[in-house]
Design a protein around this motif. Structure first.
Motif, PDB file in Angstrom:
ATOM      1  N   THR A   1      14.949 -12.145   3.196  1.00 22.51           N
ATOM      2  CA  THR A   1      14.453 -13.633   3.230  1.00 22.51           C
ATOM      3  C   THR A   1      14.127 -14.159   1.887  1.00 22.51           C
ATOM      4  N   LEU A   2      14.000 -13.290   1.010  1.00 25.64           N
ATOM      5  CA  LEU A   2      13.338 -13.608  -0.317  1.00 25.64           C
ATOM      6  C   LEU A   2      14.445 -13.923  -1.269  1.00 25.64           C
ATOM      7  N   ASN A   3      15.056 -14.996  -1.095  1.00 27.79           N
ATOM      8  CA  ASN A   3      16.134 -15.367  -1.727  1.00 27.79           C
ATOM      9  C   ASN A   3      15.860 -16.294  -3.145  1.00 27.79           C
ATOM     10  N   ARG A   4      14.761 -16.334  -3.511  1.00 28.10           N
ATOM     11  CA  ARG A   4      14.787 -16.802  -4.714  1.00 28.10           C
ATOM     12  C   ARG A   4      14.043 -15.919  -5.786  1.00 28.10           C
ATOM     13  N   PRO A   5      13.987 -16.090  -7.006  1.00 33.54           N
ATOM     14  CA  PRO A   5      13.597 -15.424  -8.112  1.00 33.54           C
ATOM     15  C   PRO A   5      12.094 -14.535  -7.729  1.00 33.54           C
ATOM     16  N   ALA A   6      11.674 -13.550  -8.368  1.00 30.90           N
ATOM     17  CA  ALA A   6      10.320 -13.117  -8.253  1.00 30.90           C
ATOM     18  C   ALA A   6       9.278 -14.035  -8.783  1.00 30.90           C
ATOM     19  N   ASP A   7       9.559 -14.520  -9.961  1.00 33.02           N
ATOM     20  CA  ASP A   7       8.699 -15.674 -10.507  1.00 33.02           C
ATOM     21  C   ASP A   7       8.216 -16.814  -9.752  1.00 33.02           C
ATOM     22  N   PHE A   8       9.321 -16.950  -8.672  1.00 37.85           N
ATOM     23  CA  PHE A   8       9.035 -18.001  -7.747  1.00 37.85           C
ATOM     24  C   PHE A   8       7.975 -17.976  -6.924  1.00 37.85           C
ATOM     25  N   TYR A   9       7.796 -16.610  -6.486  1.00 43.23           N
ATOM     26  CA  TYR A   9       6.793 -16.293  -5.305  1.00 43.23           C
ATOM     27  C   TYR A   9       5.486 -15.816  -6.333  1.00 43.23           C
ATOM     28  N   GLY A  10       5.757 -15.083  -7.496  1.00 39.20           N
ATOM     29  CA  GLY A  10       4.637 -14.500  -8.167  1.00 39.20           C
ATOM     30  C   GLY A  10       3.237 -13.700  -7.230  1.00 39.20           C
TER      31      GLY A  10
ATOM     32  N   TYR B   1       0.774  -1.177   0.020  1.00 44.10           N
ATOM     33  CA  TYR B   1      -0.045  -0.018  -0.033  1.00 44.10           C
ATOM     34  C   TYR B   1       0.747   1.228   0.202  1.00 44.10           C
ATOM     35  N   ALA B   2       1.832   1.320   0.815  1.00 39.62           N
ATOM     36  CA  ALA B   2       2.748   2.458   0.864  1.00 39.62           C
ATOM     37  C   ALA B   2       3.515   2.484  -0.170  1.00 39.62           C
ATOM     38  N   ALA B   3       3.922   1.263  -0.949  1.00 45.39           N
ATOM     39  CA  ALA B   3       4.657   1.555  -2.325  1.00 45.39           C
ATOM     40  C   ALA B   3       3.726   2.111  -3.397  1.00 45.39           C
TER      41      ALA B   3
ATOM     42  N   SER C   1      12.937   8.869  -1.414  1.00 46.17           N
ATOM     43  CA  SER C   1      13.151   7.973  -0.444  1.00 46.17           C
ATOM     44  C   SER C   1      12.425   6.598  -0.864  1.00 46.17           C
ATOM     45  N   ILE C   2      12.683   5.570  -0.371  1.00 45.37           N
ATOM     46  CA  ILE C   2      12.323   4.220  -0.787  1.00 45.37           C
ATOM     47  C   ILE C   2      10.543   4.359  -0.912  1.00 45.37           C
ATOM     48  N   ILE C   3      10.201   4.968   0.487  1.00 45.48           N
ATOM     49  CA  ILE C   3       8.756   5.334   0.724  1.00 45.48           C
ATOM     50  C   ILE C   3       8.427   6.824   1.096  1.00 45.48           C
TER      51      ILE C   3
ATOM     52  N   HIS D   1       9.395  -7.368  -5.354  1.00 45.95           N
ATOM     53  CA  HIS D   1      10.252  -8.470  -4.609  1.00 45.95           C
ATOM     54  C   HIS D   1      11.564  -7.562  -4.340  1.00 45.95           C
ATOM     55  N   PRO D   2      12.346  -6.946  -5.378  1.00 51.27           N
ATOM     56  CA  PRO D   2      13.474  -6.070  -4.897  1.00 51.27           C
ATOM     57  C   PRO D   2      12.927  -4.901  -3.947  1.00 51.27           C
ATOM     58  N   PHE D   3      11.872  -4.541  -4.064  1.00 53.69           N
ATOM     59  CA  PHE D   3      11.339  -3.506  -3.171  1.00 53.69           C
ATOM     60  C   PHE D   3      11.571  -3.851  -1.651  1.00 53.69           C
ATOM     61  N   LEU D   4      10.884  -5.202  -1.609  1.00 55.90           N
ATOM     62  CA  LEU D   4      10.874  -5.696  -0.006  1.00 55.90           C
ATOM     63  C   LEU D   4      12.167  -5.855   0.288  1.00 55.90           C
ATOM     64  N   ARG D   5      13.058  -6.469  -0.486  1.00 53.48           N
ATOM     65  CA  ARG D   5      14.585  -6.399   0.093  1.00 53.48           C
ATOM     66  C   ARG D   5      15.138  -5.090   0.436  1.00 53.48           C
ATOM     67  N   SER D   6      14.950  -4.082  -0.450  1.00 56.10           N
ATOM     68  CA  SER D   6      15.417  -2.603  -0.087  1.00 56.10           C
ATOM     69  C   SER D   6      14.972  -2.247   1.157  1.00 56.10           C
TER      70      SER D   6
END
Length: 801
Positions: free
Chosen positions: A438-447, A363-365, A509-511, A428-433
């Motif tokens: 802990t999201l160490n798999r590619p974004a397509d893995f989670y969808g 929501y914030a993003a 900022s990121i947010i 996916h990269p936004f969460l990491r930033s």
């Protein structure tokens, strides 16, 4: 020490100029060097216990050393009472001799000759330190070596240092080594808190450590202690009355268990010790021991009820927003007596499905990117994206709902719709930033399932992310509407091992500040469990932004909440991943969260970052930027990026008769009888679910007789299945494959729809457009035609398995 050696060399050089003098100088330098190198460094190499203390130095937990001894790392300071007791008992001239006490040695020799056996060793405390460090047999030769090394010890260490070495390494009976460990094992308190009698007991023990065993030699231990108290009185250290009262204190009985206030944090410290690059196994943590105990009591209290439902584990974390310091760390319910409960697992660092707890971050993003405004309507209708079919928790649909309300009610379908718009490849990269590493798999893995808990997060990182977000908003004025990138950092649990990075001031900022503010406002609107919003009527209630989460299969219950001062994160579930009925965040974790917040001071609420907001016209019904067709728009504050948001797509100007009951055109009505009306029109599928929940929603009026509809618009829409959907139909109890329930929406009440499957007529519906069909596996096409000839057609596939 090096400076002293240099001075001696200079003195010899100035005194001896001849060849013999040079030889003497070389010999002296060699002897000085040997003297300097005689003492090993470090002096003691024995393994020490891992010890963690709270921010004020109170013991939280400790583990036994690798060699099976309770041996705490040296603190460098000996309490004054113990220093008086040990020097009075062992070495009354400790502060005056150079490591060897000739008077004591002469007395020992005389006593040994008179007694015909070794009665006294005459060792000073310095000599005893050397003996403990070397662990050699007690012979005359070793005694001489100890004396030599004691002099060397005195040359390189202060008296306080030597006393600290003694206190840290002296044996105190059984497997207890050192004053710290002895104080906690025998009296259950820190050395600084011991009485004169207790210090006297510990002072006599290294001389005869076997006396401490309960039931053995108690009379001898009592006599030694009382004699020492009398000595202290005779030397004026204490008065005789104090000594007599001290003699009335009982001797210690069986050893006390050491505090276990933070067992999981202790284990974490042990695991991370090698990477922390510390010089001691004693750590000063950021924990508040009092709060730690209170939070543990709350978790234990709720666990007694939860365990009746087979829910064995719970964890809680309290962070200070400003610094990121950990104030309370309950890694799990501590039930070592129940091995099947796996209470030894630290759930604070365990990866679990986060349920809905990532929704506020999305929501914030989206607010930051200007993709939505705080109350933009989001579709909430049956949704199928590829083979993915999200469902709301209540299995119902609102048709359309403001984004802030969708967040506060934690609706799944709007969240998936929002992530579909934002793109999971970006999220996916936004969460990491922002701290979710802990999201160490590619974004397509989670969808798209990522936003509903289809990934793994630790409570440590989730709480740290929310603390970082609150920190950024708190610093809005400090950095004059700019941002410090360093405000996003992991939580801390050690006072000295980690330091947050320095300032890195940026314009963006990121947010965005305003996006954070509106996000926390939306999180604050959630209804507290069991109170049905009545809590808002009490002036003493704290304003808390909070979110719950429940993972698929009822395996994890989450609650995370924040104020400008604190973040609290609670997880409830089973360490082995077993799901249980009723294991939801709102039922299990949220009550714990609010009880913990009741322990914390109320800091008020976040200041609105008005410089990062703009006032603009917003459509009252849709939450979008107002279009010219929006009636009575509100002028509201929105985040600055919101000016890039879309204008309202749902309002349109239509023409009706004077009563507003029929639509008309210039072809069938006189111009003077035509009224232009601004109408709120949702797409058919959204309208189908929105209308029953909103009595003020007005359907488009039908066209008057003789008037034709020449305006573009969707009048019929397939709700389920969507185009190119892939459907698996499970087997029923009788072993036969079930039916597919087709669902469509039509804008005109009373309309008829004629259904065709693969060009074959299969049925007709009126008003309620649902049709159940048995369909064989394979590719198919469904075609709908209404009684006006409007036609829609789309493909779908039935999967065999």
């Amino acid at each position: 020490m090096i400076r002293w050696v240099s001075k001696q060399v200079q003195r010899f050089v100035s005194r001896y100029k001849t060849r013999s003098g040079i030889i003497a100088l070389a010999v002296a330098a060699t002897l000085l060097l040997l003297f300097y190198l005689a003492l090993p460094k470090p002096l003691f190499r024995s393994p020490t216990s891992f010890v963690i203390e709270d921010a004020s130095g109170k013991l939280l937990a400790a583990s036994i050393a690798a060699d099976g001894q309770w041996r705490f790392p040296a603190t460098g300071e000996v309490p004054k009472k113990f220093a008086k007791c040990i020097t009075t008992f062992e070495d009354k001239r400790f502060y005056y001799h150079p490591g060897v006490d000739p008077i004591a040695l002469a007395r020992a020799i005389r006593q040994n000759i008179v007694g015909g056996r070794v009665v006294s060793g005459g060792s000073t405390i310095s000599m005893q330190v050397i003996r403990m460090s070397r662990s050699q047999d007690r012979t005359l030769w070793q005694k001489l070596i100890e004396a030599f090394l004691a002099v060397r010890l005195e040359a390189g260490y202060s008296k306080a240092d030597i006393l600290a070495l003694y206190a840290a390494n002296a044996p105190f009976g059984s497997n207890v080594v050192g004053l710290d460990a002895a104080a906690w094992r025998y009296f259950g308190r820190a050395p600084e808190q011991l009485s004169w009698a207790e210090n006297a007991v510990l002072a006599v023990l290294p001389n005869a450590p076997a006396l401490i065993h309960p039931g053995r030699n108690r009379g001898q231990l009592l006599t030694k202690r009382n004699n020492l108290l009398d000595k202290l009185a005779s030397t004026g250290t204490i008065d005789q009355q104090t000594a007599d009262l001290a003699k009335l204190e009982p001797l210690p009985d069986k050893p006390h268990p050491l505090p276990r206030l933070a067992p999981h944090l202790l284990e974490r410290f042990k695991q991370e010790y090698t990477t922390l690059k510390l010089h001691t196994t004693r750590a000063a943590t950021t924990i508040n021991a009092s709060l730690q105990q209170q939070v543990a009591d709350i978790v234990d209290r709720y666990h007694r009820n939860l365990s009746a439902n087979g829910i064995q584990n719970a964890a809680a974390l309290v962070l200070e927003v400003e610094t990121g310091k950990t104030l309370a760390y309950i890694g799990n319910v501590h039930t070592p007596q129940n091995s099947s409960a796996e209470s030894q697992v630290d759930m604070i660092t365990s990866r679990r499905s986060p349920g809905s707890t990532l929704k506020p971050i999305l929501y914030a993003a989206m607010l930051t990117d200007g993709l939505i405004l705080p109350n933009t309507l989001i579709a909430d209708v049956p949704t199928q994206i590829g083979g993915y079919t999200p469902q709301n928790y209540d299995l119902g649909y609102d048709g359309a709902i403001p984004a802030s309300r969708a967040l506060s009610r934690s609706l799944n379908i709007p969240a998936v719709k929002m992530l579909q718009q934002y793109k999971y490849q970006r999220f996916h990269p936004f969460l990491r930033s922002v701290g979710i590493q802990t999201l160490n798999r590619p974004a397509d893995f989670y969808g798209l399932s990522m936003i509903l808990g289809g990934c793994e997060v630790t409570p440590w990182q989730l709480a740290g992310t929310y603390a970082s977000m609150a920190r950024v908003l708190n610093h809005y004025e400090r950095y004059e509407t700019n941002y410090n990138r360093a405000d996003y950092h992991d939580p801390l649990y050690l006072e000295s091992a980690h330091e947050p990075p320095g300032e890195s001031i940026e314009r963006a900022s990121i947010i965005d500040h305003a996006s954070l503010y509106f996000t926390f406002q939306a999180m604050n609107e959630v209804m507290r469990p069991g109170e049905e919003a009545l809590w808002e009527q009490f002036a003493s209630s704290k304003k808390i932004a909070w979110k719950t989460g429940t993972s698929f299969g009822f395996r994890d219950g989450w609650a995370v909440g924040l104020t400008p001062a604190h973040v609290v994160c609670v997880w409830v579930g089973n360490a082995d991943g077993e799901g249980r009925p009723g294991l939801t965040g709102i039922n299990t974790a949220a009550p714990i969260l609010f009880d913990i917040f009741d322990l914390l001071p109320s800091p008020g609420w976040f200041s609105p970052p008005v410089d990062r907001m703009v006032q603009t016209a917003v459509c009252t019904q849709s939450g979008h930027l107002a279009s010219p067709d929006c009636p009575n728009p509100d002028t509201l504050y929105i985040p600055v990026p919101g000016h890039r948001s879309t204008v309202c797509p749902y309002h349109r100007t239509i023409h009706t008769n004077r009563e507003g009951t029929l639509r008309v055109t210039a072809d069938c009505t006189a111009p003077g009888d035509i009224v232009a009306a601004k109408w709120f029109i949702l797409p058919p599928a959204m309208e189908y679910y929105y209308k029953p929940r909103h009595s003020n929603y007005h359907e488009l009026p039908p066209y008057a007789p003789g008037c034709t509809d020449n305006s573009p618009g969707l009048v019929m829409e397939m709700i389920y299945p969507k185009n190119n959907a892939r459907i698996y139909i499970p087997l029923e109890i009788d072993g036969k494959r079930g039916q597919v329930i087709f669902n469509a929406a039509h804008r005109r009440r009373g309309s008829k729809i004629f259904w065709h499957l693969d060009d074959t007529f299969v049925g007709e519906t009126e008003t309620s457009h649902q049709l159940a069909l048995e369909i064989s596996p394979g590719e198919h096409r469904i075609t709908l035609v209404d009684d006006d000839g409007t036609r829609i057609s789309q493909r779908f596939a039935i999967l065999a398995k």
